[in-house]
Design an enzyme around this catalytic site. Structure first.
Site, PDB file in Angstrom:
ATOM      1  N   LYS A 100      -4.447  33.568  56.628  1.00 47.67           N
ATOM      2  CA  LYS A 100      -4.574  32.067  56.200  1.00 47.67           C
ATOM      3  C   LYS A 100      -3.125  31.667  56.237  1.00 47.67           C
ATOM      4  O   LYS A 100      -2.130  31.470  57.343  1.00 47.67           O
ATOM      5  CB  LYS A 100      -5.280  31.908  55.106  1.00 47.67           C
ATOM      6  CG  LYS A 100      -6.783  32.440  54.812  1.00 47.67           C
ATOM      7  CD  LYS A 100      -7.339  32.282  55.969  1.00 47.67           C
ATOM      8  CE  LYS A 100      -8.859  33.002  55.897  1.00 47.67           C
ATOM      9  NZ  LYS A 100      -9.543  33.075  57.349  1.00 47.67           N
TER      10      LYS A 100
ATOM     11  N   ARG B 137      -0.508  55.967  60.315  1.00 49.48           N
ATOM     12  CA  ARG B 137      -1.582  55.067  59.767  1.00 49.48           C
ATOM     13  C   ARG B 137      -1.176  54.681  58.230  1.00 49.48           C
ATOM     14  O   ARG B 137      -1.895  53.778  57.578  1.00 49.48           O
ATOM     15  CB  ARG B 137      -2.966  55.989  59.681  1.00 49.48           C
ATOM     16  CG  ARG B 137      -3.959  55.049  59.103  1.00 49.48           C
ATOM     17  CD  ARG B 137      -5.251  55.914  59.119  1.00 49.48           C
ATOM     18  NE  ARG B 137      -5.504  57.053  58.440  1.00 49.48           N
ATOM     19  CZ  ARG B 137      -5.505  58.481  58.828  1.00 49.48           C
ATOM     20  NH1 ARG B 137      -5.631  58.940  60.034  1.00 49.48           N
ATOM     21  NH2 ARG B 137      -5.609  59.379  57.944  1.00 49.48           N
TER      22      ARG B 137
ATOM     23  N   TYR C 233     -16.425  34.071  49.024  1.00 50.20           N
ATOM     24  CA  TYR C 233     -16.616  34.084  50.529  1.00 50.20           C
ATOM     25  C   TYR C 233     -17.767  34.374  51.280  1.00 50.20           C
ATOM     26  O   TYR C 233     -17.943  35.771  50.915  1.00 50.20           O
ATOM     27  CB  TYR C 233     -14.994  34.615  51.028  1.00 50.20           C
ATOM     28  CG  TYR C 233     -14.928  34.789  52.616  1.00 50.20           C
ATOM     29  CD1 TYR C 233     -14.907  33.643  53.340  1.00 50.20           C
ATOM     30  CD2 TYR C 233     -14.931  35.986  53.133  1.00 50.20           C
ATOM     31  CE1 TYR C 233     -14.764  33.832  54.863  1.00 50.20           C
ATOM     32  CE2 TYR C 233     -14.516  36.129  54.303  1.00 50.20           C
ATOM     33  CZ  TYR C 233     -14.583  34.955  55.180  1.00 50.20           C
ATOM     34  OH  TYR C 233     -14.424  34.939  56.604  1.00 50.20           O
TER      35      TYR C 233
ATOM     36  N   ASP D 104      -9.931  36.990  44.444  1.00 46.26           N
ATOM     37  CA  ASP D 104      -9.333  36.432  45.791  1.00 46.26           C
ATOM     38  C   ASP D 104      -8.508  35.300  45.561  1.00 46.26           C
ATOM     39  O   ASP D 104      -8.911  34.322  45.110  1.00 46.26           O
ATOM     40  CB  ASP D 104     -10.556  35.973  46.650  1.00 46.26           C
ATOM     41  CG  ASP D 104     -10.213  35.613  48.151  1.00 46.26           C
ATOM     42  OD1 ASP D 104      -9.267  35.023  48.164  1.00 46.26           O
ATOM     43  OD2 ASP D 104     -11.052  35.886  49.012  1.00 46.26           O
TER      44      ASP D 104
HETATM   45  C1  LIG Z   1     -11.322  32.816  50.761  1.00 44.22           C
HETATM   46  C2  LIG Z   1     -11.243  33.707  51.711  1.00 44.22           C
HETATM   47  N1  LIG Z   1     -11.177  35.007  51.415  1.00 44.22           N
HETATM   48  C3  LIG Z   1     -11.317  35.915  52.354  1.00 44.22           C
HETATM   49  C4  LIG Z   1     -11.207  35.593  53.592  1.00 44.22           C
HETATM   50  C5  LIG Z   1     -11.378  36.681  54.755  1.00 44.22           C
HETATM   51  O1  LIG Z   1     -10.196  36.592  55.569  1.00 44.22           O
HETATM   52  P1  LIG Z   1      -9.822  37.085  56.872  1.00 44.22           P
HETATM   53  O2  LIG Z   1     -10.547  35.973  58.029  1.00 44.22           O
HETATM   54  O3  LIG Z   1      -8.505  37.633  57.124  1.00 44.22           O
HETATM   55  O4  LIG Z   1     -10.948  38.327  57.057  1.00 44.22           O
HETATM   56  C6  LIG Z   1     -11.358  34.181  54.103  1.00 44.22           C
HETATM   57  C7  LIG Z   1     -11.682  33.743  55.721  1.00 44.22           C
HETATM   58  O5  LIG Z   1     -11.955  32.731  55.707  1.00 44.22           O
HETATM   59  C8  LIG Z   1     -11.548  33.164  53.024  1.00 44.22           C
HETATM   60  O6  LIG Z   1     -11.454  31.826  53.476  1.00 44.22           O
END
Ligand SMILES: Cc1ncc(COP(=O)(O)O)c(C=O)c1O
Length: 395
Positions: free
Chosen positions: A211, A61, A114, A186
């Site tokens: 992404k 883990r 998000y 983020d």
């Molecule tokens: C700006 C942003 N942060 C976080 C996430 C979450 O990522 P994940 O899809 O890997 O959980 C997304 C997903 O679309 C996003 O657009």
């Protein structure tokens, strides 16, 4: 970190790889492991004594050499001391927040966050006794007025999800620091290549590596990046919660990461081409792209970012829902989907008005988010042009 010897593109190609530890094989192999065996009691006790054992191979883990290679590579490019891989971007946000928040704490959250992170705050965190206040992403140094004695974390996302507001990251991070709060950002839009949140004063950076780092729409991955000061606390909570990224996905993420610069250059160029073309169309009311001169966030983007990706949005003039459906349902290349950053182009209607409490969303027409993929830009424009034709015909 300030005197890094190599440029980002060089680090992208090499950081984290240890070919001579793996028979000269260029890419780190996928190590699958749960049980790690210790040859002697002395070796076992030695491992238990080592406070940082969680960055060594000691239990499945806590990661394998595949995990550590990804973490090391991304940390090197983003200018962080350490990175921790998690199973998704959402897990990275949740794990980082839960590390620093407890009952009766207050969280300042950008209104442009998000959506699923917002939902986490409004449900799970609320249930845990953590209070969230959403703030205007454009608040800048004014954030200081919202900080309370129990504010523990200030969370940024720049540019913001769906609406692409660029935040004054250094001003917000400085206000957080002087109040003794942890700042988090983020940084998925810019990737580790185009923005270095830690250098802008942010404590913790979050990457939805799903992404652009993975880049091929085929694996989920998250990363939390930090300085040494916060590393052990983050590691303990994240692993205490049981989060661990799967070795195959770490491998895919690292493989994607190696080509990030060349892919992003193309995503960026095509995105700007599409954005400029859309801005010239009468059906389009507004293009939301921080790298376009004239965008409200352009000056801050120029100051704090060194490039753009292929994700942006535009609003149409108000139109009947059936006309919008005729446009979107008939697209030949653009597909409707949410997880961006892969090689394929996406076009999807998004609804920021359902996810705003501090700022609202005043635009009258529908908001469409575009991810510019790696296809031929001329083909993409032709697809959009035909779509706008269907929109007009059905309006
Ligand atoms: C700006 C942003 N942060 C976080 C996430 C979450 O990522 P994940 O899809 O890997 O959980 C997304 C997903 O679309 C996003 O657009």
């Amino acid at each position: 970190m300030t005197d890094r010897p190599f440029k980002d593109e060089t680090l992208l190609g090499h950081a984290g790889n240890k070919p001579q530890a793996n028979f000269g094989i260029v890419n780190p192999p996928v190590y699958h492991a749960s049980t790690i065996l210790f040859p002697t009691v002395a070796a076992l006790e030695e491992m238990l004594k080592d406070k940082d054992r969680q960055s060594k191979v000691s239990y499945g883990r806590f990661g394998t050499p595949t995990t550590f290679a990804l973490e090391e590579a991304v940390a090197a490019v983003e200018g962080a001391d350490k990175a921790i891989a998690l199973p998704s971007g959402q897990a990275a946000a949740a794990g980082a927040l839960l590390t620093f928040l407890k009952a009766d704490d207050h969280l300042l959250m950008t209104d442009s966050v998000y959506g699923p992170v917002r939902a986490l705050c409004d449900t799970t965190f609320k249930g845990l006794g953590i209070e969230t206040t959403y703030y205007d992403p454009l608040i800048g140094a004014g954030i200081a007025a919202l900080i309370r004695p129990n504010t523990r974390v200030i969370y940024l996302e720049s540019p913001g999800s769906l609406t692409f507001e660029v935040q004054d990251v250094p001003a917000i991070a400085a206000a957080a620091r002087s109040a003794g709060c942890i700042s988090m950002m983020d940084n998925s839009w810019a990737t580790p290549l185009f923005c270095k949140p830690l250098a802008l004063g942010v404590d913790i950076s979050i990457q939805a590596a799903t992404k652009y780092i993975v880049g091929h729409a085929d694996a989920m991955m998250g990363l939390v990046l930090c300085r040494n000061t916060h590393y052990r606390q983050l590691k303990n909570v994240i692993h205490g919660l049981g989060y661990c990224a799967a070795p195959d996905d770490c491998y895919l993420a690292l493989r994607g990461f190696r080509t990030l610069a060349v892919r992003l250059a193309r995503h960026a160029e095509t995105g700007l081409t599409l954005a400029r073309w859309l801005a010239s169309r009468p059906e389009v009311a507004r293009v939301l792209h921080p790298a376009l001169p004239g965008d409200p966030g352009h000056a801050l983007w120029q100051r704090d970012f060194t490039g753009t990706c292929g994700l942006f949005a535009f609003t149409l003039a108000p139109c009947p829902p059936a006309a919008l459906a005729a446009m979107l349902d008939g697209m030949k290349i653009f597909a409707m989907g949410f997880s961006w950053g892969g090689y394929e182009s996406l076009l999807v209607k998004v609804n920021p008005e359902t996810m705003r409490s501090a700022t609202g969303w005043a635009e009258k027409g529908p908001l469409l988010r575009i991810h510019a993929g790696l296809e031929d830009p001329g083909d993409l424009i032709a697809d959009l042009e035909a779509g706008l034709g269907r929109l007009k015909a059905a309006s």
